[in-house]
Design a protein around this motif. Structure first.
Motif, PDB file in Angstrom:
ATOM      1  N   MET A 234       3.079 -81.368  45.174  1.00  0.00           N
ATOM      2  CA  MET A 234       2.774 -81.760  43.802  1.00  0.00           C
ATOM      3  C   MET A 234       2.130 -83.142  43.725  1.00  0.00           C
ATOM      4  SD  MET A 234       6.316 -80.359  42.059  1.00  0.00           S
ATOM      5  CE  MET A 234       5.891 -80.767  40.374  1.00  0.00           C
ATOM      6  N   GLY A 235       2.126 -83.870  44.835  1.00  0.00           N
ATOM      7  CA  GLY A 235       1.542 -85.204  44.815  1.00  0.00           C
ATOM      8  C   GLY A 235       2.312 -86.148  43.927  1.00  0.00           C
ATOM      9  N   ALA A 236       3.631 -85.979  43.860  1.00  0.00           N
ATOM     10  CA  ALA A 236       4.429 -86.730  42.900  1.00  0.00           C
ATOM     11  C   ALA A 236       4.405 -88.221  43.145  1.00  0.00           C
ATOM     12  CB  ALA A 236       5.877 -86.238  42.951  1.00  0.00           C
ATOM     13  N   ARG A 237       4.223 -88.645  44.388  1.00  0.00           N
ATOM     14  CA  ARG A 237       4.279 -90.072  44.677  1.00  0.00           C
ATOM     15  C   ARG A 237       3.000 -90.811  44.261  1.00  0.00           C
ATOM     16  NH1 ARG A 237       8.662 -91.619  47.453  1.00  0.00           N
ATOM     17  NH2 ARG A 237       9.819 -90.055  48.624  1.00  0.00           N
ATOM     18  N   THR A 238       1.930 -90.066  43.914  1.00  0.00           N
ATOM     19  CA  THR A 238       0.672 -90.731  43.565  1.00  0.00           C
ATOM     20  C   THR A 238       0.703 -91.344  42.185  1.00  0.00           C
ATOM     21  OG1 THR A 238      -0.253 -88.682  42.680  1.00  0.00           O
ATOM     22  CG2 THR A 238      -0.588 -89.116  45.030  1.00  0.00           C
ATOM     23  N   GLY A 239       1.648 -90.940  41.356  1.00  0.00           N
ATOM     24  CA  GLY A 239       1.800 -91.549  40.030  1.00  0.00           C
ATOM     25  C   GLY A 239       0.883 -90.934  39.008  1.00  0.00           C
ATOM     26  N   ALA A 240      -0.393 -91.266  38.991  1.00  0.00           N
ATOM     27  CA  ALA A 240      -1.317 -90.832  37.937  1.00  0.00           C
ATOM     28  C   ALA A 240      -1.556 -89.327  37.998  1.00  0.00           C
ATOM     29  CB  ALA A 240      -2.652 -91.564  38.080  1.00  0.00           C
ATOM     30  N   ARG A 241      -1.905 -88.766  36.842  1.00  0.00           N
ATOM     31  CA  ARG A 241      -2.191 -87.339  36.735  1.00  0.00           C
ATOM     32  C   ARG A 241      -3.626 -87.069  37.174  1.00  0.00           C
ATOM     33  NH1 ARG A 241       0.899 -82.832  36.535  1.00  0.00           N
ATOM     34  NH2 ARG A 241       2.762 -83.174  35.335  1.00  0.00           N
ATOM     35  N   THR A 242      -3.874 -87.057  38.473  1.00  0.00           N
ATOM     36  CA  THR A 242      -5.222 -86.823  38.968  1.00  0.00           C
ATOM     37  C   THR A 242      -5.558 -85.348  38.913  1.00  0.00           C
ATOM     38  OG1 THR A 242      -4.460 -86.507  41.215  1.00  0.00           O
ATOM     39  CG2 THR A 242      -4.954 -88.774  40.561  1.00  0.00           C
ATOM     40  N   ASP A 243      -6.878 -85.041  39.005  1.00  0.00           N
ATOM     41  CA  ASP A 243      -7.283 -83.634  39.021  1.00  0.00           C
ATOM     42  C   ASP A 243      -6.704 -82.918  40.236  1.00  0.00           C
ATOM     43  OD1 ASP A 243      -8.685 -83.994  36.722  1.00  0.00           O
ATOM     44  OD2 ASP A 243     -10.621 -84.308  37.710  1.00  0.00           O
ATOM     45  N   ALA A 244      -6.627 -83.650  41.372  1.00  0.00           N
ATOM     46  CA  ALA A 244      -6.075 -83.040  42.584  1.00  0.00           C
ATOM     47  C   ALA A 244      -4.613 -82.667  42.374  1.00  0.00           C
ATOM     48  CB  ALA A 244      -6.203 -84.016  43.759  1.00  0.00           C
ATOM     49  N   ARG A 245      -3.887 -83.523  41.663  1.00  0.00           N
ATOM     50  CA  ARG A 245      -2.480 -83.226  41.430  1.00  0.00           C
ATOM     51  C   ARG A 245      -2.339 -82.040  40.483  1.00  0.00           C
ATOM     52  NH1 ARG A 245       2.380 -86.888  38.802  1.00  0.00           N
ATOM     53  NH2 ARG A 245       3.978 -85.346  39.155  1.00  0.00           N
ATOM     54  N   LYS A 246      -3.194 -81.984  39.460  1.00  0.00           N
ATOM     55  CA  LYS A 246      -3.140 -80.849  38.543  1.00  0.00           C
ATOM     56  C   LYS A 246      -3.381 -79.543  39.286  1.00  0.00           C
ATOM     57  CE  LYS A 246      -4.651 -83.434  34.450  1.00  0.00           C
ATOM     58  NZ  LYS A 246      -5.731 -83.611  33.471  1.00  0.00           N
ATOM     59  N   GLU A 247      -4.329 -79.568  40.240  1.00  0.00           N
ATOM     60  CA  GLU A 247      -4.614 -78.375  41.020  1.00  0.00           C
ATOM     61  C   GLU A 247      -3.426 -78.012  41.908  1.00  0.00           C
ATOM     62  OE1 GLU A 247      -6.405 -75.060  42.231  1.00  0.00           O
ATOM     63  OE2 GLU A 247      -7.127 -76.397  40.656  1.00  0.00           O
ATOM     64  N   ALA A 248      -2.784 -79.050  42.473  1.00  0.00           N
ATOM     65  CA  ALA A 248      -1.602 -78.808  43.306  1.00  0.00           C
ATOM     66  C   ALA A 248      -0.481 -78.208  42.480  1.00  0.00           C
ATOM     67  CB  ALA A 248      -1.154 -80.109  43.955  1.00  0.00           C
ATOM     68  N   ASP A 249      -0.351 -78.670  41.231  1.00  0.00           N
ATOM     69  CA  ASP A 249       0.700 -78.144  40.360  1.00  0.00           C
ATOM     70  C   ASP A 249       0.565 -76.645  40.149  1.00  0.00           C
ATOM     71  OD1 ASP A 249       1.847 -80.583  40.165  1.00  0.00           O
ATOM     72  OD2 ASP A 249       1.186 -81.004  38.129  1.00  0.00           O
ATOM     73  N   LYS A 250      -0.698 -76.174  40.106  1.00  0.00           N
ATOM     74  CA  LYS A 250      -0.922 -74.748  39.891  1.00  0.00           C
ATOM     75  C   LYS A 250      -0.389 -73.926  41.062  1.00  0.00           C
ATOM     76  CE  LYS A 250      -5.140 -75.459  37.169  1.00  0.00           C
ATOM     77  NZ  LYS A 250      -6.595 -75.245  37.132  1.00  0.00           N
ATOM     78  N   ARG A 251      -0.378 -74.538  42.238  1.00  0.00           N
ATOM     79  CA  ARG A 251       0.061 -73.823  43.426  1.00  0.00           C
ATOM     80  C   ARG A 251       1.572 -73.930  43.625  1.00  0.00           C
ATOM     81  NH1 ARG A 251      -4.221 -76.825  45.649  1.00  0.00           N
ATOM     82  NH2 ARG A 251      -2.717 -78.017  46.906  1.00  0.00           N
ATOM     83  N   CYS A 252       2.233 -74.742  42.838  1.00  0.00           N
ATOM     84  CA  CYS A 252       3.674 -74.940  42.979  1.00  0.00           C
ATOM     85  C   CYS A 252       4.418 -74.067  41.975  1.00  0.00           C
ATOM     86  CB  CYS A 252       4.035 -76.409  42.742  1.00  0.00           C
ATOM     87  SG  CYS A 252       3.503 -77.493  44.079  1.00  0.00           S
ATOM     88  N   PRO A 253       5.607 -73.650  42.321  1.00  0.00           N
ATOM     89  CA  PRO A 253       6.373 -72.823  41.376  1.00  0.00           C
ATOM     90  C   PRO A 253       6.777 -73.618  40.145  1.00  0.00           C
ATOM     91  CG  PRO A 253       7.728 -73.488  43.230  1.00  0.00           C
ATOM     92  CD  PRO A 253       6.336 -73.900  43.563  1.00  0.00           C
ATOM     93  N   HIS A 254       6.898 -72.929  39.014  1.00  0.00           N
ATOM     94  CA  HIS A 254       7.379 -73.563  37.786  1.00  0.00           C
ATOM     95  C   HIS A 254       8.896 -73.679  37.795  1.00  0.00           C
ATOM     96  CE1 HIS A 254       3.581 -71.535  35.914  1.00  0.00           C
ATOM     97  NE2 HIS A 254       3.273 -72.664  36.533  1.00  0.00           N
ATOM     98  N   ALA A 255       9.531 -72.843  38.623  1.00  0.00           N
ATOM     99  CA  ALA A 255      10.984 -72.853  38.736  1.00  0.00           C
ATOM    100  C   ALA A 255      11.364 -72.559  40.178  1.00  0.00           C
ATOM    101  CB  ALA A 255      11.611 -71.816  37.807  1.00  0.00           C
ATOM    102  N   LEU A 256      12.504 -73.095  40.577  1.00  0.00           N
ATOM    103  CA  LEU A 256      13.001 -72.891  41.936  1.00  0.00           C
ATOM    104  C   LEU A 256      14.445 -72.403  41.844  1.00  0.00           C
ATOM    105  CD1 LEU A 256      12.464 -73.209  44.993  1.00  0.00           C
ATOM    106  CD2 LEU A 256      13.371 -75.545  44.806  1.00  0.00           C
ATOM    107  N   PHE A 257      14.690 -71.235  42.368  1.00  0.00           N
ATOM    108  CA  PHE A 257      16.007 -70.597  42.360  1.00  0.00           C
ATOM    109  C   PHE A 257      16.545 -70.638  43.789  1.00  0.00           C
ATOM    110  CE2 PHE A 257      18.096 -66.112  41.912  1.00  0.00           C
ATOM    111  CZ  PHE A 257      19.365 -66.683  41.924  1.00  0.00           C
ATOM    112  N   ALA A 258      17.670 -71.293  43.985  1.00  0.00           N
ATOM    113  CA  ALA A 258      18.275 -71.387  45.314  1.00  0.00           C
ATOM    114  C   ALA A 258      19.414 -70.384  45.435  1.00  0.00           C
ATOM    115  CB  ALA A 258      18.789 -72.802  45.570  1.00  0.00           C
ATOM    116  N   ALA A 259      19.599 -69.833  46.625  1.00  0.00           N
ATOM    117  CA  ALA A 259      20.611 -68.801  46.851  1.00  0.00           C
ATOM    118  C   ALA A 259      22.026 -69.345  46.799  1.00  0.00           C
ATOM    119  CB  ALA A 259      20.379 -68.100  48.185  1.00  0.00           C
ATOM    120  N   ASN A 260      22.201 -70.672  46.750  1.00  0.00           N
ATOM    121  CA  ASN A 260      23.516 -71.237  46.441  1.00  0.00           C
ATOM    122  C   ASN A 260      23.333 -72.627  45.835  1.00  0.00           C
ATOM    123  OD1 ASN A 260      23.066 -72.960  48.644  1.00  0.00           O
ATOM    124  ND2 ASN A 260      25.134 -72.735  49.447  1.00  0.00           N
ATOM    125  N   ASP A 261      24.399 -73.158  45.276  1.00  0.00           N
ATOM    126  CA  ASP A 261      24.327 -74.433  44.558  1.00  0.00           C
ATOM    127  C   ASP A 261      24.028 -75.616  45.471  1.00  0.00           C
ATOM    128  OD1 ASP A 261      24.830 -73.230  42.131  1.00  0.00           O
ATOM    129  OD2 ASP A 261      26.959 -73.752  42.091  1.00  0.00           O
TER     130      ASP A 261
END
Length: 359
Positions: A234-261
């Motif tokens: 997600m490029g979270a450490r870059t800070g600003a909302r760059t176009d590259a980060r927006k594109e990376a966001d599209k490839r990342c899940p909107h939710a993450l479900f783990a098989a245990n807590d």
């Protein structure tokens, strides 16, 4: 010299047989007589001789408990339930963990032979053939969250498949179109059923959605590795909302479900450390509802498993089998969907029962 059962009988002015009946929990003793004998035992500081009782009853008053691990809140809760039920029945526990493969599990099972009246077993290796090869034919056994129950062995479990399906259903209803999943250990029955529920729900509720599986092992460290990897994508450490980060966001899940807590919490902490806003940028959900799940921030949406209750019911069923009662077959306990803030829920925490359906 040690106080004997004869000393207790003489001091209480009753027969040795009456003292023996009290020690063995017979219902034929009146409450008044039982209380009187117990008071004399306490006064004389009498300690029952377990070996002698075993010889007279052919029982050790001990049950064996074999678990995959003894570390973590899940197993602590499981043992708490088993121990509470055992103490109410005056039984002792012999507990072992199974960290290795089938050979170690077989050794642990054989070590219990002759030392326990029955066994509670939670192990990925505990299928019918494995148990038959390593245990006496008539030793009472109750399996915990195992696929090897049914007609051959008594078992207590939850409907992992339906519970995982319900969690994906909740995440999809909350607007998350891309849902990743952190798997449990390979060969683990619970993990396999939760993965099966995730896949079935994704196919039915979000046609065309891509599966995104991340390898896990039920540990917090595994979840942290997945969280850190997603944060990098997600490029979270870059800070600003760059176009590259927006594109990376599209490839990342909107939710993450783990098989245990524990894995969900590990992922949550890693994402937070990287500056990812949860659930704003990625929603999170777990499974089990261990005590700490409600105290992390944001509080974790999860599936509530009656962990201590499962241990308690398994011990009660085992005690019944030891006593000669009929009690085979599979028992499936109900789970609950617990919705909290980590999945984007903004109201008060809510829980909903999950109907048992299996497929």
């Amino acid at each position: 010299m040690a106080v004997t059962i004869k000393d207790v009988a003489q001091a209480a002015n009753v027969s040795v047989a009456s003292v023996s009946r009290v020690l063995n929990g017979h219902a034929t003793v009146t409450e008044e007589t039982r209380a009187h004998i117990l008071a004399i035992m306490k006064q004389l500081r009498y300690v029952p001789h377990v070996g002698a009782r075993s010889l007279s009853t052919s029982l050790t008053n001990t049950v064996g408990v074999l678990l995959p691990d003894l570390y973590g809140e899940y197993f602590s809760e499981m043992i708490r339930g088993i121990d509470g039920a055992a103490r109410r029945r005056g039984l002792h526990l012999l507990v072992a963990s199974l960290h290795g493969g089938a050979d170690e599990a077989a050794t642990a099972l054989r070590t219990m032979r002759g030392r326990v009246d029955g066994l509670l077993v939670m192990s990925p290796h505990a299928d019918a053939a494995f148990l038959s090869d390593n245990l006496p034919e008539h030793l009472p056994i109750v399996l915990l969250n195992s696929g090897a129950g049914g007609a051959a062995y008594a078992s207590v479990s939850i409907d992992n498949y339906s519970a995982a399906y319900a969690m994906v259903e909740h995440l999809a209803a909350s607007g998350h179109r891309s849902i990743g999943f952190i798997t449990g250990p390979a060969g683990n029955f619970e993990a396999q059923e939760r993965l099966r529920g995730y896949r079935a729900a994704l196919a039915a509720l979000l046609p065309g959605a891509r599966e995104e599986l991340h390898e896990g092992d039920f540990s917090e460290e595994a979840g942290a590795r997945v969280g850190a990897a997603l944060a990098r994508r997600m490029g979270a450490r870059t800070g600003a909302r760059t176009d590259a980060r927006k594109e990376a966001d599209k490839r990342c899940p909107h939710a993450l479900f783990a098989a245990n807590d524990m894995m969900a919490i590990g992922a949550q902490l890693a994402l937070q450390a990287a500056g990812v806003d949860g659930p704003g940028e990625i929603a999170l959900a777990g499974f089990d509802d261990i005590p700490v799940a409600r105290y992390v921030t944001p509080a974790l949406t999860t599936v509530r498993v009656p962990i201590a209750g499962m241990g308690e019911q398994a011990l009660d069923r085992l005690a019944g089998l030891v006593a000669g009662e009929a009690g085979g077959g599979a028992q499936t306990l109900e789970a609950q969907l617990v919705v909290r803030a980590s999945s984007g829920h903004t109201g008060r925490a809510a829980s909903h029962r999950i109907p048992i359906k299996g497929d």
